[in-house]
Design a protein around this motif. Structure first.
Motif, PDB file in Angstrom:
ATOM      1  N   ASP A  73       0.820  -1.273   0.156  1.00 39.58           N
ATOM      2  CA  ASP A  73      -0.030   0.024   0.131  1.00 39.58           C
ATOM      3  C   ASP A  73       0.894   1.269  -0.007  1.00 39.58           C
ATOM      4  O   ASP A  73       0.441   2.126  -0.545  1.00 39.58           O
ATOM      5  CB  ASP A  73      -0.954  -0.019   1.210  1.00 39.58           C
ATOM      6  CG  ASP A  73      -2.055  -0.955   1.020  1.00 39.58           C
ATOM      7  OD1 ASP A  73      -2.347  -1.418  -0.182  1.00 39.58           O
ATOM      8  OD2 ASP A  73      -2.922  -1.061   1.849  1.00 39.58           O
ATOM      9  N   VAL A  75       3.892   2.043  -1.203  1.00 40.75           N
ATOM     10  CA  VAL A  75       4.365   2.355  -2.531  1.00 40.75           C
ATOM     11  C   VAL A  75       3.148   2.707  -3.327  1.00 40.75           C
ATOM     12  O   VAL A  75       3.298   3.876  -4.183  1.00 40.75           O
ATOM     13  CB  VAL A  75       4.772   1.107  -3.139  1.00 40.75           C
ATOM     14  CG1 VAL A  75       5.516   1.557  -4.768  1.00 40.75           C
ATOM     15  CG2 VAL A  75       6.203   0.764  -2.408  1.00 40.75           C
ATOM     16  N   PHE A  76       2.113   1.984  -3.417  1.00 37.79           N
ATOM     17  CA  PHE A  76       1.020   2.468  -4.185  1.00 37.79           C
ATOM     18  C   PHE A  76       0.427   3.862  -3.912  1.00 37.79           C
ATOM     19  O   PHE A  76       0.092   4.650  -4.735  1.00 37.79           O
ATOM     20  CB  PHE A  76      -0.066   1.325  -3.872  1.00 37.79           C
ATOM     21  CG  PHE A  76      -1.225   1.297  -4.986  1.00 37.79           C
ATOM     22  CD1 PHE A  76      -1.045   1.233  -6.455  1.00 37.79           C
ATOM     23  CD2 PHE A  76      -2.436   1.865  -4.558  1.00 37.79           C
ATOM     24  CE1 PHE A  76      -1.911   1.586  -7.209  1.00 37.79           C
ATOM     25  CE2 PHE A  76      -3.416   2.068  -5.299  1.00 37.79           C
ATOM     26  CZ  PHE A  76      -3.305   1.936  -6.806  1.00 37.79           C
ATOM     27  N   ASP A  77       0.580   4.068  -2.623  1.00 34.00           N
ATOM     28  CA  ASP A  77      -0.094   5.361  -2.081  1.00 34.00           C
ATOM     29  C   ASP A  77       0.633   6.527  -2.471  1.00 34.00           C
ATOM     30  O   ASP A  77       0.293   7.636  -3.016  1.00 34.00           O
ATOM     31  CB  ASP A  77       0.041   5.369  -0.589  1.00 34.00           C
ATOM     32  CG  ASP A  77      -1.258   6.012   0.085  1.00 34.00           C
ATOM     33  OD1 ASP A  77      -2.324   6.359  -0.607  1.00 34.00           O
ATOM     34  OD2 ASP A  77      -1.031   6.587   1.096  1.00 34.00           O
ATOM     35  N   LEU A  78       1.923   6.396  -2.428  1.00 35.52           N
ATOM     36  CA  LEU A  78       3.012   7.493  -2.975  1.00 35.52           C
ATOM     37  C   LEU A  78       2.690   7.368  -4.350  1.00 35.52           C
ATOM     38  O   LEU A  78       2.713   8.746  -4.871  1.00 35.52           O
ATOM     39  CB  LEU A  78       4.308   6.702  -2.942  1.00 35.52           C
ATOM     40  CG  LEU A  78       4.903   6.851  -1.504  1.00 35.52           C
ATOM     41  CD1 LEU A  78       6.525   6.464  -1.488  1.00 35.52           C
ATOM     42  CD2 LEU A  78       5.093   8.086  -0.802  1.00 35.52           C
ATOM     43  N   MET A  79       2.629   6.575  -5.195  1.00 34.55           N
ATOM     44  CA  MET A  79       2.282   6.541  -6.613  1.00 34.55           C
ATOM     45  C   MET A  79       0.874   7.603  -6.962  1.00 34.55           C
ATOM     46  O   MET A  79       0.865   8.469  -7.674  1.00 34.55           O
ATOM     47  CB  MET A  79       1.884   5.176  -7.288  1.00 34.55           C
ATOM     48  CG  MET A  79       2.869   4.771  -8.050  1.00 34.55           C
ATOM     49  SD  MET A  79       2.356   5.410 -10.065  1.00 34.55           S
ATOM     50  CE  MET A  79       0.878   5.014  -9.788  1.00 34.55           C
ATOM     51  N   THR A  80      -0.054   7.152  -6.097  1.00 32.08           N
ATOM     52  CA  THR A  80      -1.386   8.066  -6.212  1.00 32.08           C
ATOM     53  C   THR A  80      -1.258   9.168  -5.937  1.00 32.08           C
ATOM     54  O   THR A  80      -1.622  10.214  -6.732  1.00 32.08           O
ATOM     55  CB  THR A  80      -2.346   7.353  -5.151  1.00 32.08           C
ATOM     56  OG1 THR A  80      -2.294   5.763  -5.432  1.00 32.08           O
ATOM     57  CG2 THR A  80      -3.718   7.735  -5.476  1.00 32.08           C
TER      58      THR A  80
ATOM     59  N   ARG B  79      -4.743   9.393   5.154  1.00 30.25           N
ATOM     60  CA  ARG B  79      -3.712   8.465   5.281  1.00 30.25           C
ATOM     61  C   ARG B  79      -2.118   8.797   5.748  1.00 30.25           C
ATOM     62  O   ARG B  79      -1.312   8.006   5.895  1.00 30.25           O
ATOM     63  CB  ARG B  79      -3.724   7.744   3.810  1.00 30.25           C
ATOM     64  CG  ARG B  79      -4.940   6.893   3.565  1.00 30.25           C
ATOM     65  CD  ARG B  79      -4.919   6.213   2.447  1.00 30.25           C
ATOM     66  NE  ARG B  79      -4.156   5.117   2.603  1.00 30.25           N
ATOM     67  CZ  ARG B  79      -4.038   4.117   1.871  1.00 30.25           C
ATOM     68  NH1 ARG B  79      -4.470   4.021   0.490  1.00 30.25           N
ATOM     69  NH2 ARG B  79      -3.061   3.039   1.869  1.00 30.25           N
ATOM     70  N   TYR B  82       2.209  14.119   2.619  1.00 30.69           N
ATOM     71  CA  TYR B  82       2.905  13.901   1.367  1.00 30.69           C
ATOM     72  C   TYR B  82       3.477  15.396   0.874  1.00 30.69           C
ATOM     73  O   TYR B  82       2.852  16.390   0.926  1.00 30.69           O
ATOM     74  CB  TYR B  82       1.771  13.412   0.353  1.00 30.69           C
ATOM     75  CG  TYR B  82       1.410  12.215   0.585  1.00 30.69           C
ATOM     76  CD1 TYR B  82       1.764  11.132   0.511  1.00 30.69           C
ATOM     77  CD2 TYR B  82       0.090  12.329   1.092  1.00 30.69           C
ATOM     78  CE1 TYR B  82       1.175   9.843   0.859  1.00 30.69           C
ATOM     79  CE2 TYR B  82      -0.731  11.197   1.583  1.00 30.69           C
ATOM     80  CZ  TYR B  82      -0.183  10.108   1.370  1.00 30.69           C
ATOM     81  OH  TYR B  82      -0.959   8.691   1.966  1.00 30.69           O
ATOM     82  N   PHE B 103       8.183  15.441  -5.961  1.00 34.81           N
ATOM     83  CA  PHE B 103       7.347  14.701  -4.733  1.00 34.81           C
ATOM     84  C   PHE B 103       8.306  13.969  -3.832  1.00 34.81           C
ATOM     85  O   PHE B 103       9.360  13.199  -4.483  1.00 34.81           O
ATOM     86  CB  PHE B 103       6.307  13.467  -5.474  1.00 34.81           C
ATOM     87  CG  PHE B 103       5.781  12.732  -4.244  1.00 34.81           C
ATOM     88  CD1 PHE B 103       5.335  13.345  -2.870  1.00 34.81           C
ATOM     89  CD2 PHE B 103       5.369  11.463  -4.553  1.00 34.81           C
ATOM     90  CE1 PHE B 103       4.580  12.552  -2.218  1.00 34.81           C
ATOM     91  CE2 PHE B 103       4.748  10.619  -3.756  1.00 34.81           C
ATOM     92  CZ  PHE B 103       4.301  11.123  -2.554  1.00 34.81           C
ATOM     93  N   GLY B 105       8.339  11.730  -1.849  1.00 35.60           N
ATOM     94  CA  GLY B 105       8.205  10.375  -1.858  1.00 35.60           C
ATOM     95  C   GLY B 105       8.933   9.540  -3.192  1.00 35.60           C
ATOM     96  O   GLY B 105       9.369   8.317  -2.834  1.00 35.60           O
ATOM     97  N   PHE B 106       9.358  10.349  -4.049  1.00 38.22           N
ATOM     98  CA  PHE B 106      10.077   9.867  -5.000  1.00 38.22           C
ATOM     99  C   PHE B 106      11.176  10.754  -5.259  1.00 38.22           C
ATOM    100  O   PHE B 106      10.979  11.566  -6.397  1.00 38.22           O
ATOM    101  CB  PHE B 106       9.356   9.546  -6.298  1.00 38.22           C
ATOM    102  CG  PHE B 106       8.484   8.459  -6.382  1.00 38.22           C
ATOM    103  CD1 PHE B 106       8.869   7.029  -6.237  1.00 38.22           C
ATOM    104  CD2 PHE B 106       7.191   8.704  -6.311  1.00 38.22           C
ATOM    105  CE1 PHE B 106       8.100   6.133  -6.209  1.00 38.22           C
ATOM    106  CE2 PHE B 106       6.137   7.561  -6.224  1.00 38.22           C
ATOM    107  CZ  PHE B 106       6.708   6.232  -6.092  1.00 38.22           C
ATOM    108  N   VAL B 152      -7.433   3.852  -8.530  1.00 35.41           N
ATOM    109  CA  VAL B 152      -7.250   5.085  -7.754  1.00 35.41           C
ATOM    110  C   VAL B 152      -8.576   5.767  -7.994  1.00 35.41           C
ATOM    111  O   VAL B 152      -8.941   6.005  -9.071  1.00 35.41           O
ATOM    112  CB  VAL B 152      -6.031   5.919  -8.049  1.00 35.41           C
ATOM    113  CG1 VAL B 152      -6.098   7.172  -7.345  1.00 35.41           C
ATOM    114  CG2 VAL B 152      -4.780   5.072  -8.087  1.00 35.41           C
ATOM    115  N   TYR B 155      -9.851   8.346 -11.163  1.00 33.69           N
ATOM    116  CA  TYR B 155      -9.272   7.900 -12.460  1.00 33.69           C
ATOM    117  C   TYR B 155     -10.385   8.012 -13.465  1.00 33.69           C
ATOM    118  O   TYR B 155     -10.096   8.078 -14.497  1.00 33.69           O
ATOM    119  CB  TYR B 155      -8.674   6.606 -12.281  1.00 33.69           C
ATOM    120  CG  TYR B 155      -7.239   6.589 -11.990  1.00 33.69           C
ATOM    121  CD1 TYR B 155      -6.435   5.803 -12.321  1.00 33.69           C
ATOM    122  CD2 TYR B 155      -6.773   7.842 -11.003  1.00 33.69           C
ATOM    123  CE1 TYR B 155      -5.061   5.921 -11.978  1.00 33.69           C
ATOM    124  CE2 TYR B 155      -5.501   7.980 -10.919  1.00 33.69           C
ATOM    125  CZ  TYR B 155      -4.588   6.917 -10.964  1.00 33.69           C
ATOM    126  OH  TYR B 155      -3.214   6.976 -10.765  1.00 33.69           O
TER     127      TYR B 155
END
Lengths: 146, 165
Positions: A73, A75-80, B79, B82, B103, B105-106, B152, B155
């Motif tokens: 979740d 990783v998926f959450d980050l992507m989202t 959640r 970010y 971002f 996160g990346f 998601v 989408y």
């Protein structure tokens, strides 16, 4: 980490893999369960899984007999979140901007601001002005006209 | 793929995803003067009012909307948090805003966004935003990811956008 985003995107660029991810978002599943709806070999499904695993999107339990596949979740959450900033919600985002722009007109009218650089009065804001207070209005007029 | 959601008006939004080029271009018209659209992008108080849906709270950490300035904000939902950051490479009043975008996160991924405003007259403005991705795979993956229902929330809008090209 250097190329995780590209790996995640490459993993999700295939419709079968996206479908697998969608199903795993509901519950963990074994390879056989995952393979069931598709008219491809178990080997092909395993290949898809390998790509998803390499991207970090899914993991598999090493110790259990069934070795169910689990969606990661985080990783998926980050992507989202990353995608959300882009065009996924572009129209929704810009409709919120429409509302803010209409509200700016209303605010200026209230403040009696002297719009020296703007010769349009508050009435020029468009029909959207009327729904400035309802950001999620679904009854928007067409901007295109005839 | 068909869309079931036709409530939104997409009549002026155009999404351009050219083959083999790592860019996405969005074109959208607004019933407001370039001055107002520009201000809504550079005034942080106005920006947070539209940059995310109601379910997300955006908190500005840094905001220096001038050529060579920097920006960062944190999006918070149920959640987690970010964070996003970048620089204002160029801010040209009422005409053009060039920003980098990362971002947290990346952290290794970065986008360049080139936004231009064109005065259409009659209190209308055309916004064009081109995002340059750091790889073709990233661009294609993002677009493809966005085309699938159910992965998601939200989408379901994208395939509709793509049909308006």
């Amino acid at each position: 980490m250097s190329d995780q985003l590209s790996k995640v995107f490459a993993a999700l660029s295939d419709p079968t893999r996206r479908d697998m991810v969608a199903r795993l978002s509901v519950a963990d599943a074994t390879v056989n369960e995952l393979a069931e709806p598709y008219e491809v070999s178990l080997q092909a499904v395993s290949k898809h899984l390998k790509v998803l695993e390499d991207s970090g999107l899914v993991s598999r339990t090493r110790d259990a007999q069934r070795r169910p596949v689990h969606l990661e979740d985080n990783v998926f959450d980050l992507m989202t979140k990353w995608i959300e900033r882009y065009q996924q919600l572009a129209e929704q985002r810009y409709q919120r901007l429409d509302d803010v722009l209409a509200q700016m007109d209303a605010d200026e009218a209230l403040a009696g601001a002297d719009e020296a650089t703007d010769d349009s009065g508050p009435g020029a804001a468009s029909a959207n002005g009327s729904d400035a207070t309802s950001p999620h209005s679904t009854n928007r007029r067409s901007r295109k006209g005839a | 793929m068909t869309t079931t959601d036709t409530t939104a008006d997409y009549s002026t939004l155009k999404l351009d995803v050219p083959e083999g080029v790592q860019t996405v271009t969005i074109t959208r018209d607004f019933a407001a003067t370039p001055d107002k659209v520009f201000r809504a992008h550079i005034d942080p108080e106005l920006f947070v009012r539209w940059c995310g849906p109601d379910s997300i709270t955006n908190t500005i950490r840094e905001w220096n909307a001038t050529t060579g300035g920097n920006w960062s904000y944190v999006s918070t939902d149920d959640r987690g948090e970010y964070a996003f950051f970048g620089s204002f490479h160029e801010v040209r009043k009422n005409e053009r805003i060039v920003q980098t975008f990362t971002f947290e996160g990346f952290p290794d991924a970065v986008n360049l966004e080139i936004l231009t405003l064109t005065d259409l007259g009659d209190g209308r403005t055309r916004l064009q935003s081109t995002s340059v991705f750091d790889s073709l795979e990233s661009r294609d993956g993002m677009v493809a990811s966005g085309m699938e229902h159910g992965i998601v929330e939200g989408y379901n809008k994208l395939d509709h956008l793509l049909t308006t090209q």
